[in-house]
Scaffold this active site. Structure first.
Site, PDB file in Angstrom:
ATOM      1  N   GLU A  18       0.814  -1.219   0.000  1.00  0.00           N
ATOM      2  CA  GLU A  18       0.000   0.000   0.000  1.00  0.00           C
ATOM      3  C   GLU A  18       0.847   1.268   0.000  1.00  0.00           C
ATOM      4  O   GLU A  18       1.536   1.556   0.976  1.00  0.00           O
ATOM      5  CB  GLU A  18      -0.936   0.035   1.207  1.00  0.00           C
ATOM      6  CG  GLU A  18      -1.831   1.268   1.190  1.00  0.00           C
ATOM      7  CD  GLU A  18      -2.834   1.343   2.318  1.00  0.00           C
ATOM      8  OE1 GLU A  18      -3.825   2.076   2.165  1.00  0.00           O
ATOM      9  OE2 GLU A  18      -2.635   0.672   3.349  1.00  0.00           O
TER      10      GLU A  18
ATOM     11  N   GLU B 279     -12.804   2.695   3.495  1.00  0.00           N
ATOM     12  CA  GLU B 279     -11.893   3.030   4.578  1.00  0.00           C
ATOM     13  C   GLU B 279     -11.997   4.522   4.882  1.00  0.00           C
ATOM     14  O   GLU B 279     -11.132   5.326   4.520  1.00  0.00           O
ATOM     15  CB  GLU B 279     -10.448   2.651   4.234  1.00  0.00           C
ATOM     16  CG  GLU B 279      -9.574   2.637   5.491  1.00  0.00           C
ATOM     17  CD  GLU B 279      -8.085   2.557   5.204  1.00  0.00           C
ATOM     18  OE1 GLU B 279      -7.365   2.035   6.061  1.00  0.00           O
ATOM     19  OE2 GLU B 279      -7.650   3.030   4.145  1.00  0.00           O
TER      20      GLU B 279
END
Length: 257
Positions: free
Chosen positions: A140, A237
């Site tokens: 990520e 998220e």
């Protein structure tokens, strides 16, 4: 109107009034989710989560390798690989969710080539462990607004690393919010390489709340993902600004065909 993508609730930040994470999982199911994700696992009730998953039929899309260790600092390499192995073992009972890896911080005095080479070495070893276990690792990229000296803050660099490692068990997690903070053009950075992206997360700009509360054009985001060829789930998220039933409904509208 139906959501273009299957949506995954980040129960780290959502359904907080339900209580412990296993209760949040049940609350997410009751609200209509089939997928969920969270962050670090060592402080979480793993056995209770496993029971809640079995009871609800929910599936975990992802969680983070814990503890977080650097992929670019050779002094932390063995700890990083051990963290991956430990996370694989501890979370197998949760259905072998994908495991998120962040890069760690830049090392003073280290060149760009050395950073890249160290990252590839660490990620190859981690991917070998993931391949043996049948688990997906998600690399990520983050952003410099949150982490000023983080190494991996570029989608292009993240994809370069995934390509260099060359493992089917290492893919990129593309976070729309992190990418927008860094001023990236989503189509430009993902074009021709969407096959290397295994998960997408979303939040609106600038405050990381649900889609529709900020400045991003979500119709353009979802159309672009479709045109690029992304067919996986989308993780919500974000920090909700409204009750989760309303927040989920709004996210469905914003991310709908």
């Amino acid at each position: 109107m139906s959501a273009a993508y299957t949506l995954s609730s980040c129960i780290e930040w959502q359904f907080a009034d339900a209580g412990e994470l296993d209760a949040r999982l049940r609350a997410a199911k009751a609200a209509g989710f089939e997928l969920a994700e969270f962050h670090l696992w060592r402080d979480k009730p793993i056995d209770a989560l496993a029971a809640a998953l079995a009871e609800t039929g929910m599936r975990l899309t992802s969680l983070c390798v814990d503890p977080r260790r650097s992929i670019v600092d050779p002094a932390q390499r063995e700890e990083m690989i051990t963290a991956v192995r430990d996370t694989i073992a501890a979370t197998a009972v949760l259905g072998k969710p994908s495991l998120i890896v962040a890069s760690g911080f830049r090392v003073d005095g280290m060149s760009e080539d050395e950073h890249f080479a160290n990252a590839v070495t660490a990620l190859r070893a981690a991917a070998d462990a993931a391949e043996a276990a049948g688990v997906m690792l998600l690399l990520e990229p983050l952003n410099t607004q949150l982490f000023a000296t983080m190494y991996l803050v570029s989608t292009t660099l993240g994809l370069d690393l995934v390509e260099a490692v060359g493992s089917p068990n290492l893919r990129l997690l593309y976070d729309v919010w992190h990418s927008a903070v860094m001023g990236e053009d989503m189509v430009e950075v993902l074009a021709g390489r969407i096959h290397l992206v295994a998960h997408v997360q979303v939040a609106d700009m600038p405050d990381r709340n649900e889609p529709g509360t900020g400045s991003l054009d979500w119709g353009k985001v979802t159309r672009s993902l479709r045109e690029l060829g992304y067919s996986g789930a989308i993780g919500l998220e974000y920090f909700p600004t409204m009750p989760m039933d309303e927040s989920f409904a709004q996210s469905q509208r914003m991310l709908a065909d």
